[in-house]
Structure formats: C-alpha cells, structure tokens
Scaffold this active site. Structure first.
Site, PDB file in Angstrom:
ATOM      1  N   CYS A 144     101.229  34.834  18.124  1.00  0.00           N
ATOM      2  CA  CYS A 144     101.338  36.274  17.832  1.00  0.00           C
ATOM      3  C   CYS A 144     101.885  36.505  16.423  1.00  0.00           C
ATOM      4  O   CYS A 144     101.402  37.379  15.701  1.00  0.00           O
ATOM      5  CB  CYS A 144     102.222  36.949  18.866  1.00  0.00           C
ATOM      6  SG  CYS A 144     103.817  36.158  19.087  1.00  0.00           S
ATOM      7  N   HIS A 223     108.383  41.825  17.982  1.00  0.00           N
ATOM      8  CA  HIS A 223     108.965  41.096  16.856  1.00  0.00           C
ATOM      9  C   HIS A 223     108.866  42.018  15.632  1.00  0.00           C
ATOM     10  O   HIS A 223     107.950  42.847  15.546  1.00  0.00           O
ATOM     11  CB  HIS A 223     108.143  39.865  16.481  1.00  0.00           C
ATOM     12  CG  HIS A 223     107.938  38.863  17.567  1.00  0.00           C
ATOM     13  ND1 HIS A 223     108.962  38.253  18.243  1.00  0.00           N
ATOM     14  CD2 HIS A 223     106.800  38.321  18.069  1.00  0.00           C
ATOM     15  CE1 HIS A 223     108.465  37.375  19.105  1.00  0.00           C
ATOM     16  NE2 HIS A 223     107.155  37.405  19.024  1.00  0.00           N
TER      17      HIS A 223
HETATM   18  N1  NAP Z   1     103.660  35.522  25.917  1.00  0.00           N
HETATM   19  C1  NAP Z   1     103.421  35.749  24.632  1.00  0.00           C
HETATM   20  O1  NAP Z   1     103.946  36.705  24.063  1.00  0.00           O
HETATM   21  C2  NAP Z   1     102.489  34.878  23.852  1.00  0.00           C
HETATM   22  C3  NAP Z   1     101.945  35.373  22.656  1.00  0.00           C
HETATM   23  C4  NAP Z   1     101.016  34.605  21.950  1.00  0.00           C
HETATM   24  C5  NAP Z   1     100.691  33.336  22.427  1.00  0.00           C
HETATM   25  N2  NAP Z   1     101.262  32.865  23.583  1.00  0.00           N
HETATM   26  C6  NAP Z   1     100.866  31.527  24.038  1.00  0.00           C
HETATM   27  O2  NAP Z   1      99.940  31.688  25.108  1.00  0.00           O
HETATM   28  C7  NAP Z   1     100.060  30.595  26.026  1.00  0.00           C
HETATM   29  C8  NAP Z   1     100.339  31.163  27.408  1.00  0.00           C
HETATM   30  O3  NAP Z   1     101.581  31.807  27.390  1.00  0.00           O
HETATM   31  P1  NAP Z   1     101.980  32.903  28.474  1.00  0.00           P
HETATM   32  O4  NAP Z   1     103.105  33.679  27.893  1.00  0.00           O
HETATM   33  O5  NAP Z   1     100.794  33.632  28.970  1.00  0.00           O
HETATM   34  O6  NAP Z   1     102.552  31.973  29.635  1.00  0.00           O
HETATM   35  P2  NAP Z   1     102.893  32.413  31.128  1.00  0.00           P
HETATM   36  O7  NAP Z   1     103.056  33.877  31.245  1.00  0.00           O
HETATM   37  O8  NAP Z   1     103.995  31.533  31.563  1.00  0.00           O
HETATM   38  O9  NAP Z   1     101.570  32.036  31.941  1.00  0.00           O
HETATM   39  C9  NAP Z   1     101.129  30.728  32.043  1.00  0.00           C
HETATM   40  C10 NAP Z   1     100.038  30.626  33.096  1.00  0.00           C
HETATM   41  O10 NAP Z   1      99.565  29.295  33.135  1.00  0.00           O
HETATM   42  C11 NAP Z   1      99.556  28.825  34.472  1.00  0.00           C
HETATM   43  N3  NAP Z   1      99.746  27.367  34.479  1.00  0.00           N
HETATM   44  C12 NAP Z   1     100.845  26.637  34.798  1.00  0.00           C
HETATM   45  N4  NAP Z   1     100.560  25.316  34.680  1.00  0.00           N
HETATM   46  C13 NAP Z   1      99.279  25.219  34.298  1.00  0.00           C
HETATM   47  C14 NAP Z   1      98.394  24.138  34.012  1.00  0.00           C
HETATM   48  N5  NAP Z   1      98.787  22.869  34.133  1.00  0.00           N
HETATM   49  N6  NAP Z   1      97.119  24.411  33.624  1.00  0.00           N
HETATM   50  C15 NAP Z   1      96.693  25.689  33.513  1.00  0.00           C
HETATM   51  N7  NAP Z   1      97.477  26.747  33.778  1.00  0.00           N
HETATM   52  C16 NAP Z   1      98.752  26.521  34.149  1.00  0.00           C
HETATM   53  C17 NAP Z   1     100.647  29.590  35.170  1.00  0.00           C
HETATM   54  O11 NAP Z   1     100.325  29.619  36.550  1.00  0.00           O
HETATM   55  P3  NAP Z   1     101.208  30.390  37.662  1.00  0.00           P
HETATM   56  O12 NAP Z   1     100.970  31.859  37.389  1.00  0.00           O
HETATM   57  O13 NAP Z   1     100.653  29.967  38.948  1.00  0.00           O
HETATM   58  O14 NAP Z   1     102.623  29.970  37.403  1.00  0.00           O
HETATM   59  C18 NAP Z   1     100.523  30.951  34.496  1.00  0.00           C
HETATM   60  O15 NAP Z   1      99.537  31.735  35.141  1.00  0.00           O
HETATM   61  C19 NAP Z   1     101.171  29.709  25.445  1.00  0.00           C
HETATM   62  O16 NAP Z   1     100.564  28.750  24.603  1.00  0.00           O
HETATM   63  C20 NAP Z   1     101.979  30.679  24.606  1.00  0.00           C
HETATM   64  O17 NAP Z   1     102.718  30.039  23.592  1.00  0.00           O
HETATM   65  C21 NAP Z   1     102.121  33.618  24.315  1.00  0.00           C
END
Ligand code: NAP
Length: 347
Positions: A144, A223
């Site tokens: 982001c 942010h």
């Molecule tokens: N959040 C932000 O603001 C943001 C912004 C930009 C980029 N990102 C990036 O985007 C990515 C995802 O982040 P997020 O915030 O969306 O994380 P999140 O809310 O924790 O969601 C992660 C998802 O992945 C699932 N998961 C767990 N283990 C897995 C596996 N082995 N293979 C595939 N899926 C799996 C989880 O399943 P369950 O639901 O069943 O637990 C959950 O649905 C990361 O790389 C993060 O750095 C995040």
C-alpha cells in the site's frame, strides 16, 4: 471474448476486496476463493456466490467446512485446475510454498506487498511498469505504501527526468479489523534505517532515488507520508503546475485542508465513506493541496493512504497485464475504475 478466470488464494482483508473488484469487471470472473477453515469470512463468500475452497488439499481440513454447514468445493489444487490466474492474498511470507503450487499447476500468479520482490523478480504498479509486466508468468503488486508513493512520484519523475526523494512513513499500527498489533499508546520508530518502504519504489521505477524512515502511530485508519523530493535544477515547474499534474493523475484526490475542512485522516475517511464503496474504502491517494509547496527545486508534500484498499484496483490492472489483454495502463485503469463505480452505483 471469454472471461479471465481468477482464483483468490486467501479471502481476508485484501482477498475479499480483490474478489469484489474482479466481480465488478466484465472481462474477468471469480472462479473461487480460499479459507483455511470455516470462520466468519465464509458467510461473505456464500452471500456473494463465490465458490469456496480450502487453502489445503487435506481431506480433514476440507471436511471441516462441511461440518460447519459450508459447501467446500475442494482444496487449493482443485481451484488451481480451474483458473487462468491466481491472486495470492495469503498473509505475507507464505509466498515460497504457494509459488511452487502455482508453478506446478502452470497458472499465472500475483503476490502482494507482504512478499519480497526477490520471490517473483518482478513487481507491479499500474502507472509505473504495466508494459514490463505484459504477458509475464507472475509478479507482485507492491505494498500500500509503495503504491501510494508511486502514484504521485512516477508522474513527477516522468516530467522531470530525475527525482531524489526522502520520506517519512507515519504508519497506522494495525488494520481496523486486527486486534493483535500495536502500539496503542506510543509512537514506535522503525529502527532498521532506512526503512524498506521507500526503496521498494525502485522495484517498479529504479530511476527514482528514494529513501525512507518509518514510525508506527496509534491509529488504524490510514498511513500518512511526509515527503521531500528534490527536482532537477531546470524543472520549470511551480507548486500549481505540480498540483495540476496530480489533478490529472488517475487515482489521486487533491483537496484543501482548510477550505474543504478536511485537515486530518479522520475527515478523509469520512469523505471516503460518503463515496460509497464497500468497507468505506478509498482507492485513491489523498493529497492535501495546501500542504504542497515547491521551494526552489525542493518539493514538500503530505499524502494519506488507505492501506487496505489502494492496491485493490492495481490487482485488476495487473491481471490484465499478465493475461496480455490490455497493454495500455491508462485504458485498463479507466476500465477498472468505471466498472467498480457502476458496481457500487457511484455517479
Ligand atoms: N491489510 C493491508 O492493509 C494490506 C495492504 C497491502 C498489502 N497487504 C498484503 O496483502 C497480503 C494479505 O494481507 P491481508 O491483510 O489480507 O491478510 P489477512 O487479512 O490476514 O488475510 C489472509 C488470508 O489468507 C488466508 N490464509 C492463511 N494461510 C494461508 C495459506 N497458506 N495460503 C493461502 N491463504 C492463506 C487466511 O485464511 P483464514 O481467513 O481462513 O484465516 C486469510 O483469509 C499480505 O501480503 C499483506 O502484506 C495487506
């Protein structure tokens, strides 16, 4: 033309938003989403009609969905057999093992900013390097923060031909839905200096010289970047002409803190909720007009980033780049944003 079949591996904060954005487009369809097991996000997948799969292929894990009353169509391998491209939205640092699965299934793949550039050797933002990603087998949509920096710095670089940047990332300490992180009453400097955020811009635009520092603050909504950019001596620009460039840049919003009474991230987020996208998302980068000033060749400005959502439309453009269906990034951006506006009935 047949629709691009998109799988979303990980249906959390980013995954559910990417799924909605794919669902909004005419040229692509959500072929399935994954969860590790039955939990509250499954309800959303069912409601949206997105086929639900398990992140694992183990029978025991797949059966758990059924035990809780959810129809699970199979494991990750079954999903990969059905798709053209997988958007990996798993928590960061799981990339290596997931990448092996994608390669052996021979599908295209997009990782998120929680993974390192080295995983894919290629990164993506719509405005910086869409063409470089055309027809690639896989890439990483940058974080982001990097997406936000690239939205305002790339058009500036393209006009000036050189740019030296120092920025401080004032980072929200957690996503609004995350109760595991902090601080809740402190300001926490990232002591590994310079921080990784600024230099990550060079994975999509190596010509921009950039460094950053970062601090985490007790807020969950946005942010803020505090940016100092040195332009070349012969830039020929003024504060107003720079503002005009950004006013004509897709996915950048310029508003006046004093006149528009929008002087903090709280008002910015209230304005985002007025726009009417789901979850109160703001895909655009917000720049305070009255916080921009060019002094000789040094530019000062602030921008605010809605961390959960600015990367969402970029993932859609990235799908088109990998599939080679749109080579012009501006056309893709227009298509993506119009479809999302129609989806949410935004005039
Ligand atoms: N959040 C932000 O603001 C943001 C912004 C930009 C980029 N990102 C990036 O985007 C990515 C995802 O982040 P997020 O915030 O969306 O994380 P999140 O809310 O924790 O969601 C992660 C998802 O992945 C699932 N998961 C767990 N283990 C897995 C596996 N082995 N293979 C595939 N899926 C799996 C989880 O399943 P369950 O639901 O069943 O637990 C959950 O649905 C990361 O790389 C993060 O750095 C995040």
């Amino acid at each position: 033309m047949s629709q691009i079949k998109v799988a979303i591996n990980g249906f959390g904060t980013i995954g559910k938003r990417v799924a909605d954005a794919v669902d909004a487009q005419e040229d692509m369809t959500v072929i399935g989403v994954t969860k590790t097991g039955p939990s509250f996000g499954c309800e959303l997948a069912v409601k949206k009609g997105f086929p639900l799969f398990c992140t694992s292929d183990e029978k025991e894990s797949i059966n758990k969905f059924k035990e809780e009353g959810y129809e699970c169509k199979g494991g990750i391998s079954d999903l990969l057999n059905l798709c053209d491209v997988v958007v990996d939205c798993s928590p960061g640092k799981l990339g290596k093992s997931n990448l092996e699965k994608y390669k052996s299934a021979e599908v295209k793949y997009i990782f998120q900013g929680g993974e390192k550039h080295e995983l894919t050797g290629l990164s993506y933002t719509s405005s910086a390097n869409h063409l470089e990603n055309l027809n690639a087998s896989g890439t990483r949509v940058v974080s982001c923060n990097t997406t936000g920096l690239s939205r305002t710095l790339v058009p500036l670089y393209e006009l000036c031909g050189s740019l030296k940047v120092e920025c401080t990332m004032i980072r929200r300490s957690a996503d609004p839905g995350d109760s595991s992180k902090g601080p809740i009453n402190a300001i926490k400097p990232v002591l590994k200096v310079p921080s990784h955020h600024g230099p990550d811009v060079m994975t999509i635009k190596p010509e921009i010289e950039i460094n950053s520092l970062a601090v985490a603050v007790p807020t969950t909504i946005m942010h803020v970047h505090s940016i100092v950019a040195d332009l070349p001596e012969d830039h020929g620009l003024s504060t107003d002409s720079i503002l005009n460039i950004w006013k004509n840049t897709p996915r950048v919003i310029i508003m006046n803190g004093v006149k528009d009474k929008i002087s903090t991230t709280a008002e910015v987020m209230e304005m985002a909720r007025d726009i009417g996208r789901k979850w109160g998302d703001l895909h655009e980068i917000f720049v305070w007009e009255d916080g921009v000033k060019l002094v000789n060749n040094r530019l000062y400005y602030f921008q605010a980033i809605h961390q959960e959502s600015d990367v969402i439309p970029e993932n859609i453009d990235c799908i088109r780049a990998l599939m080679g269906t749109e080579s012009d990034w501006k056309k893709s951006v227009k298509k993506t944003d119009l479809a999302i506006s129609k989806y949410y009935n935004i005039d």
